[in-house]
Write an enzyme that holds these catalytic residues in place. Structure first.
Site, short mmCIF file in Angstrom:
data_model
loop_
_atom_site.label_atom_id
_atom_site.label_comp_id
_atom_site.label_asym_id
_atom_site.label_seq_id
_atom_site.Cartn_x
_atom_site.Cartn_y
_atom_site.Cartn_z
N HIS A 340 5.86 2.58 -4.90
CA HIS A 340 6.52 3.23 -3.00
C HIS A 340 5.51 2.67 -1.67
O HIS A 340 4.81 2.51 -0.78
CB HIS A 340 6.52 4.68 -2.74
CG HIS A 340 7.50 5.10 -3.41
ND1 HIS A 340 9.21 4.88 -2.16
CD2 HIS A 340 8.09 5.39 -4.71
CE1 HIS A 340 10.14 5.54 -3.50
NE2 HIS A 340 8.87 5.90 -4.58
N LYS A 528 8.49 7.06 13.50
CA LYS A 528 8.02 6.82 11.83
C LYS A 528 6.81 7.55 11.85
O LYS A 528 6.28 8.10 12.99
CB LYS A 528 7.69 5.38 11.23
CG LYS A 528 7.30 4.58 12.21
CD LYS A 528 7.54 3.08 12.08
CE LYS A 528 8.86 2.13 12.23
NZ LYS A 528 9.28 1.80 11.56
N ARG A 529 6.03 7.82 11.06
CA ARG A 529 5.04 8.35 11.07
C ARG A 529 3.63 7.45 11.00
O ARG A 529 3.84 6.29 11.18
CB ARG A 529 4.33 8.62 9.07
CG ARG A 529 5.35 9.71 8.52
CD ARG A 529 4.58 11.17 8.93
NE ARG A 529 3.56 11.90 8.97
CZ ARG A 529 2.46 12.10 8.43
NH1 ARG A 529 3.39 12.99 7.51
NH2 ARG A 529 1.21 12.71 7.83
N LYS A 534 2.03 0.75 10.88
CA LYS A 534 3.12 0.66 11.38
C LYS A 534 2.81 -0.09 12.71
O LYS A 534 3.76 -0.35 13.62
CB LYS A 534 3.34 2.29 11.52
CG LYS A 534 4.12 2.49 10.02
CD LYS A 534 4.30 3.37 9.78
CE LYS A 534 4.71 4.55 7.96
NZ LYS A 534 5.27 4.39 7.93
N THR A 636 13.19 2.83 5.39
CA THR A 636 14.40 3.32 5.18
C THR A 636 15.38 3.49 6.45
O THR A 636 16.54 3.37 6.87
CB THR A 636 14.35 4.51 4.54
OG1 THR A 636 13.74 5.38 4.38
CG2 THR A 636 14.15 4.61 3.46
N LYS A 640 18.42 3.04 8.43
CA LYS A 640 19.95 4.28 9.38
C LYS A 640 19.96 3.70 10.82
O LYS A 640 20.86 4.20 11.60
CB LYS A 640 18.80 5.40 9.57
CG LYS A 640 18.17 6.41 8.13
CD LYS A 640 17.23 7.21 8.37
CE LYS A 640 16.82 8.03 6.52
NZ LYS A 640 16.00 8.63 6.78
C1 GL2 Z 1 6.06 4.96 1.43
C2 GL2 Z 1 6.88 3.77 1.66
O1 GL2 Z 1 5.70 3.88 2.90
C3 GL2 Z 1 7.93 2.79 2.94
O2 GL2 Z 1 8.18 2.04 2.99
C4 GL2 Z 1 8.97 3.24 1.95
O3 GL2 Z 1 10.53 3.14 2.55
C5 GL2 Z 1 9.68 4.80 1.23
C6 GL2 Z 1 10.52 5.45 0.13
O4 GL2 Z 1 10.30 4.08 -0.59
O5 GL2 Z 1 8.10 4.80 0.10
N1 GL2 Z 1 5.22 4.87 0.35
C7 GL2 Z 1 4.74 6.13 0.50
O6 GL2 Z 1 4.17 6.48 0.27
N2 GL2 Z 1 5.70 6.87 1.14
C8 GL2 Z 1 6.62 6.44 2.09
O7 GL2 Z 1 7.50 6.51 3.36
N3 GL2 Z 1 5.03 8.31 1.90
#
Ligand code: GL2
Length: 793
Positions: A340, A528-529, A534, A636, A640
């Site tokens: 991820h 988002k976080r 970001k 994601t 949305k």
């Molecule tokens: C993440 C990615 O940063 C994000 O871009 C992705 O949509 C999600 C789900 O695949 O995974 N990877 C990660 O370590 N986190 C995410 O949200 N915490």
């Protein structure tokens, strides 16, 4: 729902409430009503749950192993999926109960950080909706992600004891507990099963969350207690409960702490033990587990559960007395791995000593895997140098992504561009060895929670336009909306609905943040976080730029805009917390300045979470997806927004690439350097030159140190941010995320938004086209691809 009887339900609801609280209906408070209502709904679910469980027996099943499941609230979503949301709302109305108030009584089950955890929750829901025999396995943290409040503009963290008033959406299965043995102590893993209700199909799958508890006597030592050693009398209990006490609040950054590895080992060990026991019971003849892989596939959600690999080998070797080759053979057929992130600081590397603390056998096994791999490569003619990139154990650290890649039958990224980067860069050596294992599974989100539930107004309008509800079972049918793209009446209605959602959000923000915002302004949202990659800071710098332009020329014709942020920063992430403070300072400065606050507003909502997100996504005019190209694996939230008829302002990163392709560049706002362009300039990039030559850049960057109306209250946060952009003293190089390189391009794209928004009809058309083409971003599509192409269930 078949045989749903409103009268019975009402009676049962009242009865549950009276039995539970020994109170007449009229005397019960909101929470009591919420809990009785939830229990009544759970009763409805259990019949189908038993039935689904029965049907999954003796089949090939997929198991989704994840350290995070960011569920959010369950009440509304379960009612929607049972097909009784409207019915129950009207029952409540009869009883003079406001559904929204009852709903607000539910604490979010926030057992995840962000996208990765929320994806797991969407996958579970889509799996049930698609009728797949998919089971989730994870951790029941007593403390979910911290609650965030702003105090003097700084983030403050508070505990999130989400089960304190009761958890009505799980069942404790005491009898299915497992013992997990760490190196020097053991605990009991107690499963809590959460029902996952499929959308109007009678399927109820299971998410099993393990809780750590003492094995005997509740961990209470009576003798210690009697001798007045009160703390000591509870030390066993605390030690066991510590394992699942708290979710690590780190998104996209490795924790590297013993307790974290203990959590990982805890839940995968319990899960694998359970599944092996069940298999032995069902297949007593298969003593060497020759057919185990025909019944099981384990999807590893990032590297967090990868310790499952040595664990299954350990059990087969030590407890089932199998040979190395046979045990290894089983392990090499049952795992699939999802990566991820490509951020180096997020890729888990565990020190051998730490692994030894948790499970000494895991160390032996991992070393043996590494040794044998090297031997194999050597026999195939690889030189020492050629073997080096494949070392799973290097300098006493285990590269968990390598271990996963080597043993898994499938390795996937989560968006096209991300999967390509895995092949070309991050895992390139492994791709060369096993090209056939690599594949892409672009993420998705569930349209039930994120469209139907969050945006009932738009949902019923789509029903009306399309004349049927087929799109609710196949989201790609939304494309039929395109035939209305030039229909003035439809476009007006799209604008009207968006306005209604903005009015609702404005009320909510007024209630919880105490800030007044104007629904007629552009709602420009980044949620988002908080992470440097970001680039919330880039957004903030543009806001400052607009502010200075307005101050210089108060009559400047800019369309009124409300910038909305929502983000938690990891508690130990100093710079991210500085950025929150910076944005809150800008917010104060702008919102209180009568010269600009008719045209600009900035709101940073507190405690951004799933339930807040449900209010934000439908109310956006602009979806901010502005990460440095190549850094956001997928995203994601971007999906949305799109599903809720919103245009994207973003870089060519993650799933934005596919969003732009599906909905067209004319209907979205692309800016910034591309991933390959960044790689080209990487070695020569000079942010200081941009800063010195670009007056606009200089003005906003200097504001960090020179703007008198903002302050970091002597914490040096702003100096740190300033340095991160233009002073390379502490870094290899300044501005590692290319904010200054993309600044002009971003400002220009924002100006285009300003100009385009004025043509309300053309704007609505863009929104409609985005929604119409969001079909492929349903997690139903994603989960079907996992099922067909990886799991074969
Ligand atoms: C993440 C990615 O940063 C994000 O871009 C992705 O949509 C999600 C789900 O695949 O995974 N990877 C990660 O370590 N986190 C995410 O949200 N915490």
């Amino acid at each position: 729902m078949k045989d749903f009887n409103e009268q019975n339900f009402k009676e049962q609801f009242k009865l549950n409430l009276e039995r539970k609280y020994v109170k007449s209906f009229e005397d019960a408070d909101r929470f009591e009503k919420y809990s009785a209502l939830s229990e009544t709904i759970m009763d409805l679910i259990t019949k189908n749950w038993t039935e689904t469980n029965k049907q999954n027996k003796d089949k090939r099943n997929a198991y989704y192993f994840s350290a995070e499941f960011l569920i959010g609230r369950s009440l509304g979503n379960n009612l929607l999926n049972l097909g009784i949301l409207d019915e129950v709302k009207s029952i409540l109305k009869d009883l003079d109960i406001d559904f929204d108030e009852i709903e607000d009584e539910e604490d979010d089950a926030a057992l995840g950080n962000g996208g990765l955890g929320r994806l797991a929750a969407c996958f579970m829901e889509s799996g049930a909706t698609e009728g797949l025999n998919l089971h989730g396995y994870g951790v029941r943290y007593s403390q979910g992600i911290f609650k965030q409040r702003f105090e003097n503009g700084f983030q403050k963290e508070y505990g999130d004891a989400w089960t304190e008033r009761g958890d009505f959406w799980s069942l404790r299965k005491e009898s299915e507990s497992q013992i997990v043995n760490f190196r020097n102590f053991s605990v009991k893993a107690v499963p809590y099963d959460v029902p996952i209700v499929g959308y109007e199909n009678g399927v109820v799958n299971t998410l099993r969350l393990w809780q750590s508890e003492p094995i005997e006597n509740g961990g209470f030592d009576f003798e210690d207690f009697n001798d007045f050693r009160y703390d000591k009398s509870l030390s066993e209990k605390n030690r066991a409960e510590d394992i699942t006490r708290v979710l690590y609040p780190n998104d996209n950054i490795r924790a590297g702490k013993l307790l974290r590895l203990q959590q990982q080992y805890f839940f995968v060990s319990a899960s694998i033990q359970e599944l092996i026991q069940k298999y032995k019971k069902a297949h007593p003849e298969d003593t060497d587990f020759k057919n185990f892989d025909k019944y099981h596939v384990f999807q590893l959600n990032d590297t967090h559960p990868v310790i499952a690999i040595p664990e299954i080998i350990r059990i087969l070797l030590d407890e089932e007395n199998m040979s190395w080759d046979d045990a290894f053979g089983v392990a090499s057929k049952v795992f699939a791995f999802t990566n991820h992130t490509v951020l180096q600081e997020a890729l888990e590397k565990w020190n051998l000593d730490l692994i030894h603390e948790v499970s000494p056998r895991a160390v032996d096994i991992i070393k043996e895997i590494d040794r044998r791999l090297m031997e194999t490569l050597k026999n195939e003619g690889y030189t020492i140098e050629e073997m080096e990139p494949y070392r799973i154990v290097r300098d006493d650290y285990v590269e968990m992504a390598f271990l996963a890649t080597y043993l898994s039958t499938s390795i996937n990224g989560v968006a096209e561009i991300h999967s390509q980067i895995l092949k070309d860069q991050t895992l390139n050596q492994w791709y060369k060895l096993y090209p056939e294992k690599f594949n892409n599974k672009t993420n998705g989100v569930t349209p039930r929670r994120w469209l139907q539930y969050a945006n009932p107004e738009l949902t019923s309008y789509v029903d009306e336009l399309l004349g049927n509800e087929e799109w609710k079972h196949d989201l790609t049918k939304l494309v039929e909306l395109e035939k209305f793209k030039d229909d003035e009446e439809v476009l007006n209605k799209f604008n009207e609905i968006k306005h209604e959602k903005k009015v609702q959000l404005a009320k909510y923000i007024k209630k919880y943040e105490g800030i007044e915002i104007d629904p007629n302004s552009i709602f420009d949202i980044q949620i988002k976080r908080l992470h440097e990659y970001k680039r919330q800071l880039l957004n903030a710098l543009n806001i400052l730029h607009m502010y200075y332009e307005l101050k210089e020329n108060p009559d400047l014709d800019i369309y009124p805009r409300t910038f909305i942020f929502g983000a938690k920063a990891a508690p130990g992430y100093f710079r991210a917390k500085g950025i929150i403070k910076f944005i809150n300072e800008i917010s104060q400065m702008i919102n209180n300045d009568p010269e600009v606050n008719k045209k600009l507003k900035v709101v940073f909502v507190q405690n951004y979470r799933v339930s807040y997100a449900e209010k934000l996504f439908p109310a956006a005019d602009i979806s901010e997806q502005i990460s440095t190209a190549g850094k956001e694996a997928s995203g994601t939230g971007n999906m949305k927004f799109m599903m809720n008829a919103t245009v994207t302002l973003g870089t060519l990163d993650g799933a934005n690439v596919e969003i732009f392709r599906e909905a067209g560049l004319d209907n979205n706002y692309l800016f910034g350097l591309k991933e390959e362009e960044i790689r080209e300039i990487e070695s020569t990039y000079d942010p200081v030159k941009i800063y010195e030559e670009n007056e606009n850049v200089k003005r906003v960057v200097d504001a960090l140190l020179k703007e008198e109306k903002i302050s970091d209250n002597g914490t040096n946060h702003f100096l740190d941010i300033y340095n991160s952009l233009v002073d390379s003293k502490d870094n290899d190089r300044a501005d590692v995320y290319y904010l200054l390189a993309d600044f002009d391009s971003y400002v220009e794209a924002q100006a285009k938004v300003d100009a385009d928004f004025r043509n309300r009809k053309e704007w609505a058309k863009k929104c409609l086209i985005n929604m119409a083409n969001s079909g492929m971003f349903s997690s139903d599509r994603t989960i079907r691809q996992y099922a067909e192409e990886i799991w074969h269930i």
